[in-house]
Design a protein around this motif. Structure first.
Motif, short mmCIF file in Angstrom:
data_model
loop_
_atom_site.label_atom_id
_atom_site.label_comp_id
_atom_site.label_asym_id
_atom_site.label_seq_id
_atom_site.Cartn_x
_atom_site.Cartn_y
_atom_site.Cartn_z
N TRP A 15 0.83 -1.37 -0.02
CA TRP A 15 -0.16 -0.04 -0.05
C TRP A 15 0.76 1.39 -0.12
O TRP A 15 0.42 2.38 -0.38
CB TRP A 15 -1.02 0.12 1.08
N TYR A 79 -8.54 7.05 -2.99
CA TYR A 79 -7.24 7.48 -3.80
C TYR A 79 -7.24 8.54 -4.54
O TYR A 79 -6.35 9.45 -4.58
CB TYR A 79 -7.07 6.31 -4.80
N ALA A 246 -0.42 -3.10 -5.01
CA ALA A 246 -1.23 -2.01 -4.00
C ALA A 246 -2.63 -2.36 -4.01
O ALA A 246 -3.35 -2.42 -2.81
CB ALA A 246 -1.13 -0.70 -4.39
N SER A 247 -3.38 -2.78 -5.04
CA SER A 247 -4.74 -2.81 -5.06
C SER A 247 -4.86 -4.46 -4.84
O SER A 247 -5.81 -4.75 -3.66
CB SER A 247 -5.28 -2.49 -6.41
N GLY A 250 -2.44 -6.09 -1.84
CA GLY A 250 -2.42 -5.69 -0.94
C GLY A 250 -3.79 -5.85 -0.25
O GLY A 250 -4.02 -6.27 1.09
N THR A 251 -4.87 -6.03 -1.05
CA THR A 251 -6.21 -6.16 -0.50
C THR A 251 -6.22 -7.45 -0.01
O THR A 251 -6.70 -7.79 0.89
CB THR A 251 -7.30 -5.95 -1.36
N GLU A 273 1.96 0.79 6.25
CA GLU A 273 1.71 1.73 5.29
C GLU A 273 2.26 3.00 5.30
O GLU A 273 3.11 3.61 4.48
CB GLU A 273 0.33 2.11 4.87
#
Length: 322
Positions: A15, A79, A246-247, A250-251, A273
Motif C-alpha cells: 500500500w 485514492y 497495491a490494489s 495488498g487487499t 503503510e
C-alpha cells in the motif's frame, strides 16, 4: 496472531506504493491516476475472477452491493482524495494526516466492535496509541518543517490538500471496519475471492469515471493528451504495478490479516503503510532520514509491538469484573 501480523506487514509494504504515483506523475490529474489505477485493478481482477468463478458464484446480490460500496469509497474516492492532497500540499502533510489512521481506526473499532472482538482495555491500549501518535508526529514534524521552508505560497491550495487528506482518512476509517464486518460474518468465504470481487466491482466504476473524465476534458478543450497523457508508457506501467500489488495483492493480504486479528489491533497495523511510504519517499529523494525521523520510526514500531501484547477481554466478563 503472528501470521496475521505478517499479512498486515505485506499489505502495508504494497500500500505504500500508492504514495509513489502522484510523486512520479505530478503532471497527471489526480482523477486520472485514481481511475487509471483502479481500471488496471479491475482488469487484473477480471482475469482472476475467471479462475475463481466457482467461489464468486456463491456471492449473493447483497454481497456484490457491499463489494461495490467498498470499491467506491475505499478505492476510488480514497485514492482520488489522497492523490489530490499530495499534488496540492506535497507528500509530507498528507503522509502526516494519513499516518493518524492506526489511531483513528483502533479507537473507532474499540468503540463499535466490543461485542464481537472483545474490549481492548483503554488503560492498556493508550500507551501504544500514544507511542504511535508521538512517532508519527516526530516523523512528520521534520517533513512539515522542510515543506514550510520551501513553500512559496498558496495557502488555500495547501489547506485544501489538508482537507482532502482528512476526507481520505474518513474513507479509510470506514473501509477496514466495514470490510472486517463482512469477513467476520462470512468466515467460510475466501479472502482471496473477496479481494477479487472488490476488484470486479471497481471495474465498471473506473470505466465510467475514465469516460466522464475524458469527455469532460474534451468539452473543456483541455491541452492534456488523453487517453494516456504525455508519458503513456510510464503511466500505463505504473498503473499496472500499483493495480496489481497495491490494489489486488495488498487487499488480499489485508483480508487475510482481518480474518485473523481483532479489528482494533489490525487497524493499528496500518502503521506499516506509513513506514513504507516514508521509506519509498526517502529512496526517491536519495536522502537518509534525519535523526528525529529515525526516532519517530522507532516509536512507531515500539507502539505496534506494544499493541500486539494487549489481549481483548470479553465484554460480559469485563462488565462483571467492573
Amino acid at each position: 496472531m503472528g501470521t496475521g501480523v505478517l499479512y498486515a506487514l505485506a499489505a502495508g509494504l504494497m500500500w505504500g506504493l500508492v504514495f509513489v504515483g502522484p510523486l512520479l506523475l505530478p503532471e497527471y490529474p489526480a482523477a486520472l491516476q485514481s481511475v487509471g489505477r483502479y481500471l488496471a485493478f479491475g482488469l487484473i481482477a477480471l482475469l482472476l475472477a475467471w479462475l475463481d468463478r466457482v467461489r464468486l458464484r456463491e456471492l449473493t446480490r447483497d454481497d456484490w452491493l457491499e463489494a461495490l460500496k467498498l470499491a467506491a469509497i475505499g478505492n476510488l474516492l480514497y485514492y482520488l482524495c489522497l492523490a489530490s492532497a499530495i499534488q496540492r500540499a506535497g507528500a509530507p502533510l498528507p503522509t502526516m494526516i494519513i499516518g493518524t489512521l492506526p489511531v483513528v481506526i483502533a479507537v473507532s473499532a474499540n468503540l463499535r466492535d466490543q461485542r464481537r472482538d472483545g474490549r481492548l482495555p483503554w488503560r492498556q491500549l493508550w500507551p501504544s496509541l500514544l507511542l504511535i501518535g508521538v512517532g508519527i508526529g516526530c516523523v512528520n514534524s521534520v517533513e512539515l518543517a522542510a515543506l514550510q521552508r520551501e513553500a512559496g505560497g498558496d495557502l488555500g491550495r495547501y489547506l485544501s490538500g489538508a482537507l482532502l487528506a482528512t476526507v481520505a482518512v474518513a474513507c479509510w476509517t470506514w473501509y477496514p471496519l466495514r470490510n472486517a464486518d463482512w469477513l467476520r460474518h462470512h468466515p467460510g468465504r475466501s479472502p482471496r475471492s473477496w479481494a477479487t470481487a472488490q476488484g470486479v466491482a471497481t471495474l465498471p466504476l473506473a470505466l465510467l469515471g475514465y469516460a466522464l473524465l475524458w469527455g469532460g476534458m474534451t468539452v473543456a478543450d483541455s491541452p492534456f493528451a488523453m487517453p494516456f497523457g504525455p508519458r503513456p508508457l510510464v503511466f500505463l506501467g505504473l498503473m499496472a504495478v500499483i493495480g496489481l500489488f497495491a490494489s489486488w495483492l495488498g487487499t488480499l493480504c489485508w483480508n487475510e490479516a482481518s480474518q485473523r486479528l481483532p479489528t482494533a489491533l489490525a487497524g493499528q497495523l496500518i502503521v506499516f503503510e506509513t513506514l513504507a511510504a516514508l521509506g519509498y519517499a526517502f529512496l526517491l529523494r536519495g536522502e537518509w532520514p534525519a535523526p528525529l525521523t529515525l526516532l519517530g520510526i522507532a516509536l512507531l514500531i515500539a507502539g505496534v509491538l506494544s499493541a500486539l501484547r494487549v489481549r481483548p477481554q470479553p465484554v460480559a466478563a469485563t462488565a462483571h469484573a467492573g
